[in-house]
Scaffold this motif. Sequence first.
Motif, mmCIF file in Angstrom:
data_model
loop_
_atom_site.group_PDB
_atom_site.id
_atom_site.type_symbol
_atom_site.label_atom_id
_atom_site.label_comp_id
_atom_site.label_asym_id
_atom_site.label_seq_id
_atom_site.Cartn_x
_atom_site.Cartn_y
_atom_site.Cartn_z
ATOM 1 N N THR A 92 -3.157 -10.103 24.931
ATOM 2 C CA THR A 92 -2.373 -8.980 25.470
ATOM 3 C C THR A 92 -2.669 -7.665 24.722
ATOM 4 O O THR A 92 -2.072 -6.632 25.045
ATOM 5 C CB THR A 92 -0.860 -9.281 25.342
ATOM 6 O OG1 THR A 92 -0.556 -9.534 23.967
ATOM 7 C CG2 THR A 92 -0.456 -10.488 26.177
ATOM 8 N N LYS A 102 -0.626 -6.527 0.105
ATOM 9 C CA LYS A 102 -0.264 -5.102 0.012
ATOM 10 C C LYS A 102 0.790 -4.818 1.069
ATOM 11 O O LYS A 102 0.562 -5.081 2.258
ATOM 12 C CB LYS A 102 -1.481 -4.215 0.247
ATOM 13 C CG LYS A 102 -2.376 -4.096 -0.966
ATOM 14 C CD LYS A 102 -3.418 -3.009 -0.749
ATOM 15 C CE LYS A 102 -4.303 -2.871 -1.965
ATOM 16 N NZ LYS A 102 -5.362 -1.870 -1.772
ATOM 17 N N THR A 161 -0.448 -10.239 15.109
ATOM 18 C CA THR A 161 -0.762 -10.277 16.544
ATOM 19 C C THR A 161 -1.820 -9.253 16.941
ATOM 20 O O THR A 161 -2.097 -9.089 18.132
ATOM 21 C CB THR A 161 0.507 -10.034 17.391
ATOM 22 O OG1 THR A 161 1.000 -8.724 17.082
ATOM 23 C CG2 THR A 161 1.580 -11.076 17.126
ATOM 24 N N THR A 162 -2.365 -8.500 15.964
ATOM 25 C CA THR A 162 -3.520 -7.634 16.269
ATOM 26 C C THR A 162 -4.720 -8.188 15.506
ATOM 27 O O THR A 162 -4.549 -8.870 14.485
ATOM 28 C CB THR A 162 -3.308 -6.161 15.834
ATOM 29 O OG1 THR A 162 -3.192 -6.105 14.408
ATOM 30 C CG2 THR A 162 -2.083 -5.548 16.472
ATOM 31 N N LYS A 164 -0.069 8.450 3.578
ATOM 32 C CA LYS A 164 0.089 7.060 4.039
ATOM 33 C C LYS A 164 0.231 6.097 2.867
ATOM 34 O O LYS A 164 -0.412 6.271 1.827
ATOM 35 C CB LYS A 164 -1.153 6.655 4.846
ATOM 36 C CG LYS A 164 -1.026 6.970 6.320
ATOM 37 C CD LYS A 164 -2.072 6.223 7.131
ATOM 38 C CE LYS A 164 -1.746 4.751 7.255
ATOM 39 N NZ LYS A 164 -2.624 4.023 8.179
ATOM 40 N N LYS A 182 6.729 2.979 10.247
ATOM 41 C CA LYS A 182 6.424 2.518 8.871
ATOM 42 C C LYS A 182 6.927 3.563 7.873
ATOM 43 O O LYS A 182 6.147 4.224 7.198
ATOM 44 C CB LYS A 182 4.916 2.289 8.730
ATOM 45 C CG LYS A 182 4.577 1.068 7.926
ATOM 46 C CD LYS A 182 3.100 0.833 7.801
ATOM 47 C CE LYS A 182 2.472 1.485 6.611
ATOM 48 N NZ LYS A 182 1.062 1.120 6.410
ATOM 49 N N GLN A 198 6.819 -3.360 21.451
ATOM 50 C CA GLN A 198 5.748 -3.751 22.369
ATOM 51 C C GLN A 198 5.473 -5.256 22.261
ATOM 52 O O GLN A 198 5.184 -5.915 23.260
ATOM 53 C CB GLN A 198 4.473 -2.962 22.026
ATOM 54 C CG GLN A 198 3.378 -3.119 23.058
ATOM 55 C CD GLN A 198 2.346 -2.008 22.952
ATOM 56 O OE1 GLN A 198 2.674 -0.836 22.750
ATOM 57 N NE2 GLN A 198 1.079 -2.371 23.070
ATOM 58 N N SER A 251 -4.775 -6.813 7.268
ATOM 59 C CA SER A 251 -3.512 -6.449 6.623
ATOM 60 C C SER A 251 -2.600 -7.630 6.317
ATOM 61 O O SER A 251 -1.762 -7.536 5.415
ATOM 62 C CB SER A 251 -2.764 -5.419 7.474
ATOM 63 O OG SER A 251 -2.469 -5.923 8.745
ATOM 64 N N GLY A 253 1.640 -6.289 14.419
ATOM 65 C CA GLY A 253 0.422 -5.777 13.791
ATOM 66 C C GLY A 253 0.677 -5.388 12.344
ATOM 67 O O GLY A 253 1.678 -5.783 11.732
ATOM 68 N N GLY A 254 -0.230 -4.570 11.825
ATOM 69 C CA GLY A 254 -0.158 -4.168 10.420
ATOM 70 C C GLY A 254 1.093 -3.374 10.093
ATOM 71 O O GLY A 254 1.595 -3.440 8.963
ATOM 72 N N VAL A 255 1.610 -2.634 11.070
ATOM 73 C CA VAL A 255 2.817 -1.845 10.814
ATOM 74 C C VAL A 255 3.987 -2.776 10.481
ATOM 75 O O VAL A 255 4.701 -2.585 9.478
ATOM 76 C CB VAL A 255 3.145 -0.950 12.034
ATOM 77 C CG1 VAL A 255 4.563 -0.421 11.976
ATOM 78 C CG2 VAL A 255 2.149 0.198 12.112
ATOM 79 N N LEU A 303 -6.771 -6.437 13.787
ATOM 80 C CA LEU A 303 -6.780 -5.792 12.473
ATOM 81 C C LEU A 303 -5.856 -6.510 11.497
ATOM 82 O O LEU A 303 -6.203 -6.765 10.341
ATOM 83 C CB LEU A 303 -6.374 -4.322 12.600
ATOM 84 C CG LEU A 303 -6.412 -3.549 11.274
ATOM 85 C CD1 LEU A 303 -7.067 -2.194 11.444
ATOM 86 C CD2 LEU A 303 -5.043 -3.403 10.648
ATOM 87 N N THR A 318 -2.472 -14.634 20.975
ATOM 88 C CA THR A 318 -1.704 -13.384 21.104
ATOM 89 C C THR A 318 -2.625 -12.191 21.358
ATOM 90 O O THR A 318 -2.194 -11.163 21.881
ATOM 91 C CB THR A 318 -0.833 -13.100 19.852
ATOM 92 O OG1 THR A 318 -1.684 -13.018 18.709
ATOM 93 C CG2 THR A 318 0.215 -14.178 19.648
ATOM 94 N N ASP A 340 8.115 -5.531 16.812
ATOM 95 C CA ASP A 340 8.231 -4.192 17.396
ATOM 96 C C ASP A 340 8.452 -4.268 18.903
ATOM 97 O O ASP A 340 8.360 -5.332 19.522
ATOM 98 C CB ASP A 340 7.047 -3.291 16.990
ATOM 99 C CG ASP A 340 5.747 -3.586 17.724
ATOM 100 O OD1 ASP A 340 5.787 -4.061 18.874
ATOM 101 O OD2 ASP A 340 4.679 -3.326 17.145
ATOM 102 N N GLU A 347 3.000 3.492 14.292
ATOM 103 C CA GLU A 347 2.957 3.876 12.871
ATOM 104 C C GLU A 347 4.208 4.633 12.426
ATOM 105 O O GLU A 347 4.598 4.577 11.259
ATOM 106 C CB GLU A 347 1.699 4.748 12.667
ATOM 107 C CG GLU A 347 1.316 5.045 11.247
ATOM 108 C CD GLU A 347 0.715 3.844 10.490
ATOM 109 O OE1 GLU A 347 0.116 2.957 11.133
ATOM 110 O OE2 GLU A 347 0.879 3.805 9.272
ATOM 111 N N ASP A 396 3.338 -4.684 7.115
ATOM 112 C CA ASP A 396 3.545 -3.852 5.919
ATOM 113 C C ASP A 396 5.038 -3.564 5.699
ATOM 114 O O ASP A 396 5.529 -3.589 4.569
ATOM 115 C CB ASP A 396 2.801 -2.515 6.056
ATOM 116 C CG ASP A 396 1.303 -2.661 5.794
ATOM 117 O OD1 ASP A 396 0.815 -3.802 5.703
ATOM 118 O OD2 ASP A 396 0.619 -1.620 5.683
#
Length: 364
Positions: free
Chosen positions: A169, A139, A126-127, A148, A73, A43, A134, A101-103, A129, A166, A41, A70, A106
């Motif tokens: 940041t 999934k 890289t997050t 969602k 997604k 960022q 995730s 991240g999860g976005v 979470l 990672t 993404d 988000e 997924d």
Amino acid sequence: MRRLTVALGERAYEIQLGQGISQQPETWSALRGRRLKLLTDSQVAPLHLPPLRPLLGLADDDVMVVEAGEASKTWASAERVLDWMLAQKLARDAVLLALGGGVIGDLAGFCAAIYQRGIDFVQVPTTLLAMVDSSVGGKTGVNHARGKNLIGAFHQPRAVIADLATLRTLPPRELAAGAAEVIKYGMLGDATFFAELEAGALEALLRLEGDTPAAVVARCCALKAGIVGLDEREAVSGGPRALLNLGHTFGHAVETWTGYGAWLHGEAVGLGLAMAADLSARLGWIGADQAQGCERLLLRAGLPVRPPAGMTPADFRRLMAGDKKVAGGRLRLVLLRAVGEAVLTADFDDAALEATLRHYCGQP
Ligand SMILES: NC(=O)c1ccc[n+]([C@@H]2O[C@H](COP(=O)([O-])OP(=O)(O)OC[C@H]3O[C@@H](n4cnc5c(N)ncnc54)[C@H](O)[C@@H]3O)[C@@H](O)[C@H]2O)c1
């Protein structure tokens, strides 16, 4: 470097984690000779893509960058990713890397699942979470205007490569949201881990101090891998995988009420964890002091432990009635038999639920 295995027979894969591992050529050795594509993404790309490009030999058209957040997604984004893959005439032996991240995990996982009926993908979370939740478990999916994650597929990654460096940041608020999922693992399945977080591992994690982040992520991944190994596709309604939803029924109600995005998913889950613990205490399953201990730990992570102003018990009930775990018209919740032992149950006193909702919504 730590290595864990998600034991899923022919779909088994390894989670590799450690500081700086994405910069080490041997981390990627299993992918040598494969055609690689990478989704990330806007960022993450400027922060973490540059060192990977030469290492993985990625040219400009091997990388696709979507808007961070988000809102990416969606089915429309998936279509753009699939268009890009088709335009490049990717064969089925290509590998899609999900850097973000999860976005991103997924979305990339979903595109990998349906591109020519499935190609390999690798999660590079890289997050916090994404590292603890995730990226592991298979999934994948996108959101729909009606809710969602309503469109998706189970598709296990071929590997998970979690470079703890990672996280340096990552904005503090995102780190705290990931910490909610970390606390969730302790509450649902590992009382010793929960006690370690209480004894200071939480703060060491949030400060990204020494070996703590790697040790914590490994612990969470091991717990998740164990549960996914028992119940890969949540085949039995209410099977072990449902326990991973501790805090999520209350949390989803908050996310829906506020409109997605106002609260981070982890923040909503954190509040849900406090509410699930409170209800468990009202049922006499855990002590009131233990429920307060859960709430204190969430507060120490800097997480909100009260719903947004104006949200009422009736709002919670209305929104929780739409939960996937409702069976035969009866709401089922993941609650605590003990700190470290979660159960999915419809067997709770409705008056106790009302008391929890009223307490959290500030109604006497
Ligand atoms: N598949 C599953 O099992 C599963 C489980 C839990 C959550 N999810 C999904 O995961 C998503 C949430 O994941 P998330 O919290 O990682 O959100 P995210 O992917 O949106 O990342 C959060 C923000 O942090 C930025 N970011 C990511 N890594 C960064 C870094 N290292 N440095 C600086 N900024 C960085 C991103 O650009 C984004 O703006 C939701 O869509 C949720 O539904 C999926």
